[in-house]
Every structure is written in structure tokens, then in C-alpha cells.
Design an enzyme around this catalytic site. Structure first.
Site, short mmCIF file in Angstrom:
data_model
loop_
_atom_site.label_atom_id
_atom_site.label_comp_id
_atom_site.label_asym_id
_atom_site.label_seq_id
_atom_site.Cartn_x
_atom_site.Cartn_y
_atom_site.Cartn_z
N ASP A 1 -10.55 2.01 -3.35
CA ASP A 1 -11.04 1.77 -2.00
C ASP A 1 -12.55 1.74 -1.95
O ASP A 1 -13.14 1.30 -0.96
CB ASP A 1 -10.52 2.85 -1.04
CG ASP A 1 -9.10 2.59 -0.58
OD1 ASP A 1 -8.62 1.46 -0.76
OD2 ASP A 1 -8.48 3.53 -0.05
N ASP B 1 0.82 -1.20 0.00
CA ASP B 1 0.00 0.00 0.00
C ASP B 1 0.87 1.26 0.00
O ASP B 1 2.06 1.22 0.30
CB ASP B 1 -0.93 -0.01 1.22
CG ASP B 1 -2.28 0.64 0.93
OD1 ASP B 1 -2.38 1.41 -0.03
OD2 ASP B 1 -3.23 0.37 1.70
#
Length: 729
Positions: A547, A479
Site C-alpha cells: 500500500d 483484496d
């Protein structure tokens, strides 16, 4: 041959399956762009016109011909300093502070195979690809500056790649102030430009605008390719559709800041170009030093935008992605984030794994919160040591427990970041990018580590290896959750180098991880889709697409993503409802159908809270996905409707040989006593008959592609359909 040079005309001609590209060294040594379009033969020099267009269009001193001006002529590698007042690819400043150069042709070389770029991702060739490389050297005698233009030709993939290497062969410092990799100059035409814009949680939505007189651009100043704009664009004829009209694409194989421009000039000529962002970029080259402009993948279609997508899907899936996972089915996983957030223990994760195993899933991924003092997002980043009290042992111990219930095991990491409240930052505050004397800008309570530094990369590599070497880790979610704001490295006085060198450092770290753990599946992520680009796909064959897991929004996000990237790279999960971002509730069946359009399918919810009916739906979804996964991963993808405007969002996968097809649809709008809805597939074998797998009904391929397939009437909101067809041979 895919590459040829005509010495008498001084033209270079590149051929792919459906395109011809031609350029010419003119009588004055300048490299002109002649043609990129449908397959053609002969010398296209006739396309270039010469006229005295007034003294406002300057000509080089040694030319002395008022009909000749680089301000009008189509160029292959435009630079600032020889009279072209349009946007250049190259802008340099000499040691004396003056701007400008004058690049003339020196030599060229045609060689078999595809070039590589040191330290940067790029398309690669394998045996049997019939790839070739064209290298053209331009030079400026005054500065001692040399530019090597690189062209990679992949005929079967119908793409041409471009990159450039700028080398200082002079005796003084030269500073590169702007460097882009490729441009296309069109002497005529009315075009639309399609870019892929958005924001965090709504990435890569197509934006189509006419190219008018003046300039337009998209790009990223964020130190990453960004959620806001994607480094891929399509130029097309104004009337072009999915299946008609000419279209050209540029896709940047780079994960940092970029700039993509389109300009229509005073004579209604059009230039499109792509390369490094020039904001905060100023790269000095001492004698003997060089800088590489990252690769751009170009493709042309004479028959609509759809073919551009097919070309890019193939080459990125097969010749950008690497490793054993490139061609392999990806595990169906459960990610712990929306199930547990930071609140978990090893026992809780094992219980979740047991539930996942009972539903037929393949892997458990332990998300954020497993290391250091990381029980919230304010602390702990940089300390990649497992919290053994929380996990009930080491990461390897937990992995073994998960393996014992029949699942693989993965972890989440964010190695490029550090919290101020961490042991790493307390020991090495100078390792973070920060401007001395200025309070740093925080994002998610974290700073960005200076990956331009070898000592920082070495530390991260050692920390990650200490975890991965324990064994039992099959998957890593990598990430990156903030932009770079404070651009300052403690190890250089030339801060204009930092953002570019940061990306070289990231690629170096990823290459070391990939080389040491070749069987490890890495999924890229950056606040979801903030680094969804071909550069990252060279190291991570799949990327968390957004997301936002709301199925209605995902229809648009995945639709836009499909223009430039293969579905095999799309990470898509079924999440809980109401959705945590939109608050929308959508039936589990529709959520599954939408998520199955990604080649990295999984779940992101608390399986322990599901009732028996929901569990049975998930078992069915997983079983269905295993039957169609090869089509999603390898098939030709067709956008049958635009989900932003259509009552029915529809898409299709067809095997390359046409034997199988999967037609998917989700009803997004319902009116009272509404009309019947038809989905019209494409890509079937003309003249063939197809059998629907679910009930054995047979259909004419020609009739299906003409009138379509009716959906159930009436169809309710978010009713979803998946029709599998097999050709009757």
C-alpha cells in the site's frame, strides 16, 4: 535421468541443472538426508558419522547401538517420537492422548510428470519439461499412520519441490499437531539466514543474520502469509554474495499461516525447515482421512544468491502462474482510489477514463465504494450488488461507457470479509468467524467470513458471478484487509482445523472463479503485500506489492521482493505527491522509473489535477514502458545495489539471450560536490559490444561489467536514469 534409485546402497539421487540431492534408507528403515549441493556423483553416505556421544542421545529400542541416534543423524522428514530432540516436521497425538510416532520406510515409486496436490496450489509441468515425481512412503505400524513424501523434479528450472500427505490408515483417531513440508539437514557449515520481514506498508525487507547455536524462526499467526514475514527464506554461506558462495532457498506455495525455522544443534549441525504454522493448529484425522502439507519450492546455487532468484523467478512466472495473462503484457491502468476514494459517480469515473485514454493508458479500475451502502469503510462489505444510483446504472453500463472511450474496465472486491452493518451479516451472522459469547475483534470495522464452509463459498461465488456475468469486466483486484483473530467455525467442534480449511476454501473459491472466467486478470492484494506468496500467484498472476507507493520506500520493498518473486508479479503504481503515507515529495520522473520495475505498471492519482507538463511526462512514461515491458516481465533481474545503504539504487533487466539490457538507477543521496557515481551492470554477453539505444554510443560489455557506466555529474536528489542497450551482433 533426473531421478534414480540405487537398490544396493538404498540411495535416492535427484539431479537438476546445477544441483544434486541425495537421501538414503538406512539399515533400520529410517530415511536420512545425505546431500544437497553442487552437481556430484556417487554415494554420499560417507558424510554421515556415527559415534557414542553419551546416553543423552537416545536410540530406537530395536537398534541397540549407542553410536546410532536420530538426535544427531541428518534426516529427510524428522518426526517427534524416535529420539530426535530437534524441531520436527511432524508431531502427532494418538487417540489415547499420547504423542509421538516412529516412521520407517515402506516403499517408493518414480514416475514421469509432476505430482499435483488436491485443493492446493503447486508447481505444474507442461509437455517437454522432462519433469519427474518421486514418492516415498513411510509408516508407523502402531498408529496405522502413513506419510507419503512427494518430490517434484523440474531439471530445467533447477528446482526441487517437496510436499507430504499424511493419512490415517489405522482404526482410531490421530491428531496432527504440527505439520511441515520440508527440511534440510547440514552436517557442517557456517551459515547466514536471510528472511524478508517488515510491516504493513514496509514489506519484505531482507534481514540477514548468522545461524548460531539455538533456534530462530519467522512465521505468521495471522491467517495469511502476512505483511510482517514472508514465506520465503535463503540459507547461504556466511561470506556469500549475489555472485559467490553457496545458497539454498525455500519458498512456501501457501497463503495462510506458516512457520520457517533454522536451528544449529549441539554438534553445530544446521536444520532449516518450512511448513504450516502450528499455532492454533490441531488437525484430527479419522480412519481413512488425510491432510496434505503444502508445497515448498527448493533451489540451490553454487554461485551466489542471484542465481537462486533467477531460478525462482522462472519457475514461479512460468510454472506457478497460469492462464493467458501469464505470458502477456499487463494493461497500464489508472486505479480510482487515490483519485476519488469513496467519493465518485459513474460520470466522474468516465471523465477520469477519458483523461486516462488521452495519456495512453489501457484500463480504468473502479476501487472500493461501488456496491451496496458502501460510502465509507464501516458498512456494506458482503453485499456485492452495485449501487446503481451512484454508478448511474449497472456495472455493465459503466463498463460499456468506459470501453467507449477506449479503456478496459476493472473492479475492486474484498469477498472474504463482511461488515456487521450489511445485509449479508444481518441475514447470516453465523457465517462470520467469531467465538460464541465473546465480543469479536474488528479490523477495519470488518469480520472474516468462514470460507471453510461450502455454503459461504457458494453464496460468494453466486454474488460475484452475478456481477461478472454482466460482462465488460476485464480485471478484478481481490483484496483482504485484516488478520484472523477469532478462530471459531460454527460447523465443526475441532477448531484446530479452521485456519487450514479456510485456505482450502479460499483456493476452492478462486479456482471456481478462474475456471469460469479464464480471461479475467485478477490482482491479489492484502492491505498491500500481506499475501504476496507463491500460493496466491497460482490464481492471481500479479499482486499489489504494498500500500506504500512512496518511491523511496518502494525501492527497498521491491528490492526485497525480487529475491523470491518475479518482477512480472509486482504491482507498482505512480501515485500523487506528497505521498499519502510518508508525506514525501519525489519528482514524477523518478516515481515512474521505480514503478516501471514492476510488470503490473499503472497510476494511482487524480489525473484531472495534472498540469500539461505532468501529462506529457506520463505520456512519455507509458510509451517507454511499452518498449521495455517485455524485459521487465521476462528478463533476468539483477540487483546492482542495495537501496537501503547505497547512494544510488540500481537494477537491471537482461533478456535471456543477452541481446537486450535495461539499466535503471535512482540517486537516493547527494553530498556537496559529490563523487561521480558508477553503475556496474551484470549478465551481458562477454566479449560483445552493446549500443545505447538513446544515442547510438557503443560500449564493451567486459568494460561495462568491470568498471561500470558513469551517471551524470552532478546528479541531483532522485535524478533517475534508464539506459537501454542492444547487443551489436
Amino acid at each position: 535421468m533426473s531421478l534414480s534409485y540405487d537398490a544396493s546402497a538404498r540411495t535416492f539421487t535427484i539431479s537438476t541443472a546445477a544441483s544434486t540431492y541425495q537421501m538414503k534408507v538406512d539399515a533400520h528403515g529410517y530415511l536420512l538426508h545425505l546431500y544437497y549441493g553442487a552437481l556430484a556423483t556417487g554415494d554420499m553416505s560417507y558424510l554421515v558419522t556415527y559415534a557414542d556421544r553419551s546416553g543423552m542421545c537416545g536410540c530406537p529400542h530395536d537398534v541397540a547401538d549407542r553410536t546410532y541416534s536420530l538426535d544427531v543423524l541428518p534426516q529427510e522428514f524428522p518426526f517427534q517420537g524416535a529420539g530426535d530432540m530437534r524441531s520436527p516436521l511432524l508431531l502427532v497425538r494418538g487417540e489415547d492422548g499420547t504423542f509421538g510416532c516412529d516412521l520407517r520406510y515402506v516403499s517408493h515409486e518414480i514416475r514421469p510428470g509432476k505430482y499435483g496436490l488436491p485443493g492446493l496450489p503447486s508447481v505444474y509441468a507442461q509437455d517437454g519439461d522432462d519433469a519427474e515425481t518421486l514418492s516415498i512412503t513411510l509408516a508407523d505400524e502402531r498408529l496405522g499412520l502413513e506419510v507419503e513424501l512427494l518430490y517434484g523434479v523440474m531439471p530445467a528450472y533447477d528446482v526441487i519441490t517437496r510436499a507430504a500427505v499424511v493419512t490415517n490408515r489405522g482404526e482410531g483417531r490421530v491428531t496432527v499437531e504440527k505439520l511441515q513440508s520440508a527440511c534440510l539437514d547440514f552436517v557442517s557449515g557456517d551459515f547466514d539466514l536471510i528472511t524478508f520481514d517488515g510491516r504493513h506498508a514496509m514489506e519484505r525487507r531482507p534481514s540477514r543474520r548468522p545461524v548460531m547455536n539455538g533456534s530462530m524462526s519467522v512465521g505468521s499467526r495471522r491467517g495469511m502469509s502476512s505483511n510482517q514475514y514472508n514465506p520465503m527464506m535463503v540459507l547461504c554461506d556466511r561470506p556469500a554474495t549475489e555472485t559467490s558462495g553457496r545458497a539454498w532457498s525455500m519458498s512456501f506455495v501457501y497463503s495462510g499461516g506458516f512457520l520457517a525455522e533454522a536451528e544449529r544443534d549441539q554438534y553445530e549441525q544446521t536444520r532449516v525447515q518450512m511448513g504450516l504454522d502450528d499455532d492454533l493448529f490441531s488437525y484430527p484425522l479419522e480412519p481413512g482421512e488425510k491432510i496434505v502439507a503444502p508445497e515448498v519450492i527448493m533451489s540451490f546455487s553454487p554461485a551466489g544468491i542471484e542465481r537462486i532468484s533467477h531460478n525462482l523467478h522462472r519457475v514461479i512466472r512460468e510454472r506457478v502462474c497460469r492462464g493467458p495473462w501469464r505470458d502477456s503484457p499487463r494493461p497500464v491502468l489508472i486505479n480510482s482510489w487515490e483519485a476519488c476514494y469513496f467519493d465518485f459517480t459513474g460520470d466522474k469515473l468516465v471523465a477520469l477514463a477519458k483523461k486516462a485514454a488521452s495519456l495512453g493508458l489501457d484500463m480504468l479500475v473502479m476501487d472500493d465504494g461501488w456496491f451496496g451502502a458502501r460510502n465509507d469503510d464501516h458498512r456494506g462489505l458482503g453485499d456485492w450488488k452495485p449501487n446503481m444510483a451512484k454508478l448511474g446504472g449497472s456495472v455493465a453500463d459503466l463498463a460499456r461507457r468506459v470501453n467507449e472511450v477506449g479503456l478496459g474496465f476493472g473492479i475492486w472486491v474484498e469477498p472474504e470479509m463482511v461488515n456487521e452493518d450489511s445485509d449479508l451479516f444481518r441475514a447470516h451472522p453465523d457465517w462470520a468467524l467469531a467465538i460464541p459469547g465473546k465480543a469479536p475483534v474488528l479490523g477495519r470495522d470488518q469480520l472474516v467470513l468462514d470460507l471453510s464452509r461450502a455454503d459461504v463459498r457458494d453464496n460468494l461465488f453466486e454474488q460475484l458471478c452475478a456481477v461478472l456475468d454482466q460482462g465488460g469486466i476485464d480485471y478484478v483486484k481481490w483484496d483482504y484487509n485484516r488478520s484472523i483473530v477469532d478462530v471459531h467455525s460454527r460447523v465443526t467442534s475441532d477448531q484446530g482445523k479452521v485456519l487450514y480449511d479456510y485456505m482450502l476454501g479460499l483456493y476452492d473459491l478462486l479456482e471456481r472463479i478462474v475456471s469460469r472466467y479464464p480471461d479475467l486478470l485478477i490482482e491479489g492484494c492484502s492491505a498491500g503485500g500481506g499475501r504476496f506468496d507463491a500460493g496466491m500467484l497460482h490464481y492471481t498472476p500479479q499482486i499489489w506489492t504494498s500500500d506504500n507507493t512512496d518511491a523511496r520506500n518502494r525501492l527497498e520493498i521491491q528490492y526485497g521482493t525480487s529475491f523470491g518473486y518475479p518482477c512480472s508479479a509486482v504491482g507498482a503504481h505512480v501515485s500523487a505527491c506528497p505521498n499519502e503515507i510518508t508525506g514525501r515529495t519525489i519528482p514524477l520522473g523518478a516515481r515512474g522509473t521505480v514503478a516501471m520495475a514492476g510488470g503490473a505498471f499503472g497510476y494511482e492519482l487524480d489525473l484531472m489535477e495534472l498540469n500539461d507538463r505532468a501529462c506529457e511526462i506520463i505520456r512519455t512514461q507509458v510509451a517507454t514502458y511499452r518498449k521495455v515491458e517485455h524485459l521487465v516481465r521476462e528478463g533476468l533481474f539483477y540487483r546492482l545495489s542495495d537501496p537501503k545503504d547505497a547512494d544510488v539504487a540500481a537494477w537491471e533487466f537482461v533478456s535471456e539471450d543477452g541481446r537486450e539490457a535495461l539499466v535503471c538507477a535512482v540517486v537516493t543521496r547527494v553530498d556537496g560536490y559529490g563523487k561521480a557515481q558508477y553503475v556496474v551492470p551484470r549478465g551481458l554477453t562477454p566479449g560483445a559490444t552493446y549500443r545505447m539505444v538513446s544515442n547510438g554510443s557503443e560500449f564493451s560489455a567486459d568494460a561495462l561489467m568491470d568498471m561500470g557506466l558513469p551517471l551524470t555529474v552532478p546528479a541531483g536528489p532522485y535524478e533517475n536514469f534508464m539506459y537501454r542497450f542492444e547487443r551489436v551482433d
